[in-house]
Write an enzyme that holds these catalytic residues in place. Structure first.
Site, PDB file in Angstrom:
ATOM      1  N   GLU A  61       0.893  -1.164   0.000  1.00  0.00           N
ATOM      2  CA  GLU A  61       0.000   0.000   0.000  1.00  0.00           C
ATOM      3  C   GLU A  61       0.923   1.203   0.000  1.00  0.00           C
ATOM      4  O   GLU A  61       1.520   1.546   1.020  1.00  0.00           O
ATOM      5  CB  GLU A  61      -0.917  -0.060   1.224  1.00  0.00           C
ATOM      6  CG  GLU A  61      -2.134   0.822   1.090  1.00  0.00           C
ATOM      7  CD  GLU A  61      -1.990   2.104   1.864  1.00  0.00           C
ATOM      8  OE1 GLU A  61      -1.607   3.116   1.219  1.00  0.00           O
ATOM      9  OE2 GLU A  61      -2.251   2.108   3.066  1.00  0.00           O
ATOM     10  N   CYS A 107      -2.115   8.684   2.866  1.00  0.00           N
ATOM     11  CA  CYS A 107      -1.918   8.311   1.460  1.00  0.00           C
ATOM     12  C   CYS A 107      -3.161   8.589   0.632  1.00  0.00           C
ATOM     13  O   CYS A 107      -3.092   8.618  -0.594  1.00  0.00           O
ATOM     14  CB  CYS A 107      -1.599   6.821   1.339  1.00  0.00           C
ATOM     15  SG  CYS A 107      -0.195   6.345   2.303  1.00  0.00           S
TER      16      CYS A 107
HETATM   17  C1  SIN Z   1      -2.862   5.591   4.775  1.00  0.00           C
HETATM   18  O1  SIN Z   1      -2.614   6.761   4.759  1.00  0.00           O
HETATM   19  O2  SIN Z   1      -2.029   4.777   4.356  1.00  0.00           O
HETATM   20  C2  SIN Z   1      -4.121   4.997   5.330  1.00  0.00           C
HETATM   21  C3  SIN Z   1      -5.247   5.922   5.388  1.00  0.00           C
HETATM   22  C4  SIN Z   1      -6.553   5.265   5.772  1.00  0.00           C
HETATM   23  O3  SIN Z   1      -6.627   4.079   6.099  1.00  0.00           O
HETATM   24  O4  SIN Z   1      -7.538   5.976   5.708  1.00  0.00           O
END
Ligand code: SIN
Length: 486
Positions: free
Chosen positions: A256, A290
């Site tokens: 991810e 992210c």
């Molecule tokens: C992430 O920023 O990797 C995860 C964000 C989320 O689960 O909402």
């Protein structure tokens, strides 16, 4: 650190059910990004401790996989309940080491615990298949079995939830885990290790290796032949490196990685709802997720009105130490993060972007940065191709759907995208054309346990959460049985 349950503040590695020092006794400092102040010292493990944890996890796997899903689910359920019972302390630890506001940290603990609750239930639903045989004397059965020892490498932006999102399905499936939390935020990981011990996980099932030597520990986890699966959340360059390192032992991998989320507002959208959705998506965790809106595209007919409404609300977002009341934007994680944001801003302004709000370090000093809005942003600016990871909203204007779809897809990333509009034909056209793993339509908040989280393109592969999350930790085995027929 003021906690109700002081057992939650652990500074040693968690290996084979015990909290232990690094072999050489080394430690590293954990600091509070809001104050720059020292919090505590944590064991600085290396290759030796990581290898030991992998071996213990491998031994523990032999018994853990033999439990029924119901038995594993019960232990996971207890872990979930302990997380919820200790939510205030877990949130305090998280805010102090990571910086996000305490109420947001509490939200993360609930989000993190929800994966444990969900997979406690899913543990008993690992269904296989029977397939009609290809010959009259053949019976075909598909079994799903745990893949083995799992390595999880997790980021600092969600020090709790990115661990549970990986290890809850792994443990439910019957795998055992070795976790390397981010250097900046090992305390949240060690706190939930303490709760795992109280919940009754057998020794070796869950191991945590705090370290300031990420490359050394990551190398062991991605090359050790006993580790059968690696799950990583973090930057695209590190993900690519880990994937290469996993190749020699042909590990199953989930990644991810970075995002570059477009947030599109069509002229027929409910503009007030779009403003609220954009703020929720952009400024969550000070812009350090992210899936944060990274580029805001607003149709030219409503561009000025949107900016006026957006600025009016963003201007009131309170910046400060996450332990203070009403704060909604904490500090950035470190000085390097501020420097990156500063570079992106300078580059955009030098190429014609206008500062509509903010645009510099916050008067609080340290790594606090002002919530910022940039207007007249163009695809030639570095910000168009870079995950900002900070509280800057770059706003572009566009003419029509084809124009904005091209700009939105003009990136190697493909994690999350968002758009607001009402025309149903346009909704399907845009949703289908966006090259992203997740699309929020008339909402800026898409993260939930019940849906598959993950990206395409250079944002990675594999899905976390939902009924799909468990598949990442299972292997299929097909049995072909020849029977006597008369
Ligand atoms: C992430 O920023 O990797 C995860 C964000 C989320 O689960 O909402």
């Amino acid at each position: 650190m003021q906690l109700k349950n002081n057992n939650l503040l652990q500074q040693q590695a968690f290996i084979n059910g015990e909290f232990v020092d690094a072999k050489n006794g080394n430690t590293f400092n954990i600091t509070n990004p809001s104050t720059g102040g020292f919090l505590t010292r944590v064991a600085d493990c290396g290759a030796e401790e990581t290898e030991a944890a992998v071996l213990f996890a491998s031994v523990a796997f032999q018994e853990w996989k033999e439990l029924t899903g119901i038995e594993r689910g019960r232990i996971l359920r207890r872990w979930y309940e302990l997380m919820m019972d200790n939510i205030d302390d877990l949130a305090t630890i998280l805010t102090l080491e990571q910086g996000k506001p305490w109420s947001e940290a509490k939200g993360e603990i609930k989000y993190g615990a929800s994966f444990v609750e969900w997979f406690a239930e899913e543990a008993k639903r690992v269904y296989g298949d029977t397939i009609p045989g290809h010959q009259r004397d053949k019976r075909i059965i598909v079994l799903k079995q745990p893949i083995g020892v799992v390595a999880a490498i997790t980021p600092w932006n969600f020090p709790n939830a990115m661990i549970t999102r990986k290890v809850a399905p792994a443990l439910a499936a019957g795998c055992t885990c070795v976790i390397k939390p981010a250097e900046a935020t090992p305390l949240s990981a060690l706190a939930i290790a303490q709760l795992a011990r109280e919940a009754g996980f057998p020794p070796g099932v869950l191991n945590i290796i705090p370290t300031n030597k990420a490359a050394e520990v990551g190398k062991v986890l991605s090359t050790h032949p006993i580790v059968k699966k690696l799950s990583f959340t973090g930057s695209t360059p590190v993900g690519k490196l880990l994937m290469k390192q996993c190749a020699d032992t042909v590990k199953k991998v989930s990644l991810e990685l970075g995002g570059n989320a477009p947030f599109i507002v069509f002229a027929d959208a409910d503009l007030d709802a779009a403003v609220d959705g954009a703020i929720a998506s952009k400024y969550r965790n000070a812009g350090q997720t992210c899936v944060c809106a990274n580029r805001l595209f607003v149709q030219e007919d409503v561009y000025d009105l949107f900016l006026q409404k957006y600025k009016a609300k963003v201007a009131y977002l309170k910046v400060g130490d996450g332990m203070e009341e009403d704060v909604v934007i904490g500090p950035l994680i470190n000085e390097k993060a501020v420097k990156k944001v500063e570079h992106l801003l300078e580059d955009a302004v030098s190429k014609g972007a206008k500062k509509l709000l903010g645009g510099g370090r916050h008067e609080l000093g340290g790594t606090f940065y002002e919530p910022t809005i940039l207007a007249d942003v163009a695809v030639t600016m570095d910000i168009h191709q870079t995950e900002i990871f900070g509280p800057i909203s770059p706003v572009y204007s566009f003419s029509d759907a084809d124009d904005v779809i091209n700009m939105a897809n003009d990136t190697p990333f493909g994690l999350a995208a968002y758009f607001y509009g009402k025309n149903i034909d346009l909704i399907f056209k845009v949703a289908e054309a966006l090259e992203y793993g997740m699309v929020g339509i008339n909402t800026g908040m898409i993260s939930t346990t019940v849906a598959p989280f993950g990206g395409i393109k250079e944002s990675g592969f594999g899905r976390e959460g939902s009924k799909y999350g468990m598949e990442e930790y299972l292997v299929k085995k097909y049995l072909c049985l020849q029977v006597e027929t008369n």
